[in-house]
Write a protein that holds these residues in place. Structure first.
Motif, PDB file in Angstrom:
ATOM      1  N   MET A   1     -63.762 -30.416 -72.356  1.00 43.10           N
ATOM      2  CA  MET A   1     -63.982 -29.908 -71.436  1.00 43.10           C
ATOM      3  C   MET A   1     -65.789 -29.676 -71.214  1.00 43.10           C
ATOM      4  N   LEU A   2     -65.850 -29.619 -70.198  1.00 44.64           N
ATOM      5  CA  LEU A   2     -67.161 -29.534 -69.400  1.00 44.64           C
ATOM      6  C   LEU A   2     -67.413 -28.441 -68.797  1.00 44.64           C
ATOM      7  N   ASP A   3     -67.468 -27.606 -68.736  1.00 42.71           N
ATOM      8  CA  ASP A   3     -67.581 -25.610 -67.767  1.00 42.71           C
ATOM      9  C   ASP A   3     -68.924 -25.919 -67.603  1.00 42.71           C
ATOM     10  N   MET A   4     -69.020 -26.659 -66.450  1.00 45.17           N
ATOM     11  CA  MET A   4     -70.173 -26.080 -65.559  1.00 45.17           C
ATOM     12  C   MET A   4     -70.175 -24.833 -65.247  1.00 45.17           C
ATOM     13  N   ARG A   5     -69.480 -23.355 -65.230  1.00 46.48           N
ATOM     14  CA  ARG A   5     -69.320 -22.787 -63.478  1.00 46.48           C
ATOM     15  C   ARG A   5     -70.783 -21.493 -64.260  1.00 46.48           C
ATOM     16  N   SER A   6     -71.612 -21.599 -65.541  1.00 45.44           N
ATOM     17  CA  SER A   6     -72.578 -20.993 -65.473  1.00 45.44           C
ATOM     18  C   SER A   6     -73.812 -21.831 -64.430  1.00 45.44           C
ATOM     19  N   THR A   7     -73.990 -22.961 -64.132  1.00 40.94           N
ATOM     20  CA  THR A   7     -74.907 -23.843 -63.444  1.00 40.94           C
ATOM     21  C   THR A   7     -75.076 -23.430 -62.476  1.00 40.94           C
ATOM     22  N   LYS A   8     -74.251 -22.704 -61.353  1.00 38.83           N
ATOM     23  CA  LYS A   8     -74.216 -22.853 -59.525  1.00 38.83           C
ATOM     24  C   LYS A   8     -75.179 -24.201 -59.292  1.00 38.83           C
ATOM     25  N   LEU A   9     -74.365 -25.281 -59.246  1.00 39.43           N
ATOM     26  CA  LEU A   9     -74.928 -26.342 -58.505  1.00 39.43           C
ATOM     27  C   LEU A   9     -74.189 -26.740 -57.233  1.00 39.43           C
ATOM     28  N   GLU A  10     -75.132 -27.082 -56.606  1.00 39.49           N
ATOM     29  CA  GLU A  10     -74.091 -27.382 -55.546  1.00 39.49           C
ATOM     30  C   GLU A  10     -73.400 -28.732 -54.953  1.00 39.49           C
ATOM     31  N   ASN A  11     -73.532 -29.785 -56.379  1.00 34.08           N
ATOM     32  CA  ASN A  11     -73.620 -31.528 -56.033  1.00 34.08           C
ATOM     33  C   ASN A  11     -73.984 -31.787 -57.746  1.00 34.08           C
ATOM     34  N   VAL A  12     -72.300 -32.058 -57.807  1.00 33.18           N
ATOM     35  CA  VAL A  12     -72.114 -32.612 -59.143  1.00 33.18           C
ATOM     36  C   VAL A  12     -73.059 -33.568 -59.161  1.00 33.18           C
ATOM     37  N   PRO A  13     -73.846 -34.339 -60.778  1.00 34.17           N
ATOM     38  CA  PRO A  13     -74.462 -34.845 -60.500  1.00 34.17           C
ATOM     39  C   PRO A  13     -73.792 -36.731 -60.608  1.00 34.17           C
ATOM     40  N   ASP A  14     -74.406 -37.931 -60.376  1.00 36.53           N
ATOM     41  CA  ASP A  14     -73.436 -39.087 -60.716  1.00 36.53           C
ATOM     42  C   ASP A  14     -72.972 -39.572 -61.989  1.00 36.53           C
ATOM     43  N   ARG A  15     -74.395 -38.937 -63.015  1.00 38.37           N
ATOM     44  CA  ARG A  15     -73.637 -39.021 -64.535  1.00 38.37           C
ATOM     45  C   ARG A  15     -72.771 -39.082 -64.393  1.00 38.37           C
ATOM     46  N   ILE A  16     -71.554 -38.083 -64.228  1.00 35.38           N
ATOM     47  CA  ILE A  16     -70.641 -37.376 -64.253  1.00 35.38           C
ATOM     48  C   ILE A  16     -69.242 -38.652 -64.086  1.00 35.38           C
ATOM     49  N   TYR A  17     -69.672 -39.949 -63.877  1.00 35.96           N
ATOM     50  CA  TYR A  17     -69.246 -40.546 -63.905  1.00 35.96           C
ATOM     51  C   TYR A  17     -69.040 -41.486 -65.095  1.00 35.96           C
ATOM     52  N   GLN A  18     -70.054 -41.084 -66.162  1.00 38.32           N
ATOM     53  CA  GLN A  18     -70.104 -41.659 -67.435  1.00 38.32           C
ATOM     54  C   GLN A  18     -69.209 -41.625 -68.726  1.00 38.32           C
TER      55      GLN A  18
END
Length: 195
Positions: A1-18
């Protein structure tokens, strides 16, 4: 599980596909998914939960390339009245989908969904079909305003629908929620309207 709720990102990094064997990706707010290039191999084939993704080309490409074929829970969230919801009918490709949440972070309810008043009946009804969503159990709307009501006949066709929840519904969605007949929900389920 990858929980990114606390990051406040606007865009998911392309590295997510790796990331290999990613099953649950939880984001915060209306986060844009990067458009998947045909040259980029996607290793997230086992993704089961994805929330809260902004509508747009990135998510449309993931659906088109069957990257989300294993998804059982999907949360869509917009923060712009210009959000592109044209991909919504393509959700019918997600045959394992059990839970669909549509959320809006737009505070001005007068602008919500006004750019394309037909997106709901033409697109979402295609998803609310026994053949398109044979496993759909939960349908959740948060702060949404539609140009039409939820059709009882489409909801009745879903064999496993147990929960319809509307939190802070606006406009026709609010009117329609109050008219939904209890028999559209399977035994033991409920219809919830939270002001």
């Amino acid at each position: 599980m990858l929980d990114m709720r606390s990051t406040k990102l606007e865009n998911v990094p392309d590295r997510i596909y790796q990331i290999q064997n990613l099953q649950h990706l939880v984001l915060s707010g209306a986060v844009n998914f990067p458009k998947l290039s045909p040259k980029v191999p996607c290793l997230a084939w086992s993704l089961q939960t994805l929330s809260t993704v902004a509508p747009g080309q990135g998510i449309a490409t993931l659906i088109e390339r069957d990257v989300l074929a294993s998804v059982t829970g999907l949360g869509l969230c917009d923060s712009s009245p210009k959000a592109n919801w044209s991909f919504l009918a393509d959700l019918q490709k997600l045959q394992k989908l059990e839970s669909l949440k549509i959320e809006s972070q737009i505070n001005d309810s007068t602008t919500l969904r006004k750019l394309d008043p037909n997106w709901f009946p033409e697109s979402l009804i295609k998803v609310l079909d026994e053949k398109a969503s044979p496993r759909l159990e939960r349908l959740i709307f948060d702060n949404c305003n539609f140009s039409c009501e939820l059709p009882n006949e489409a909801l009745t066709a879903l064999p496993h629908l147990k929960v319809i929840r509307a939190m802070r519904p606006q406009g026709k969605l609010k009117d329609g929620m109050e008219k939904i007949k209890p028999d559209v929900i399977r035994k033991g389920g409920n219809i919830v309207i939270l002001p």
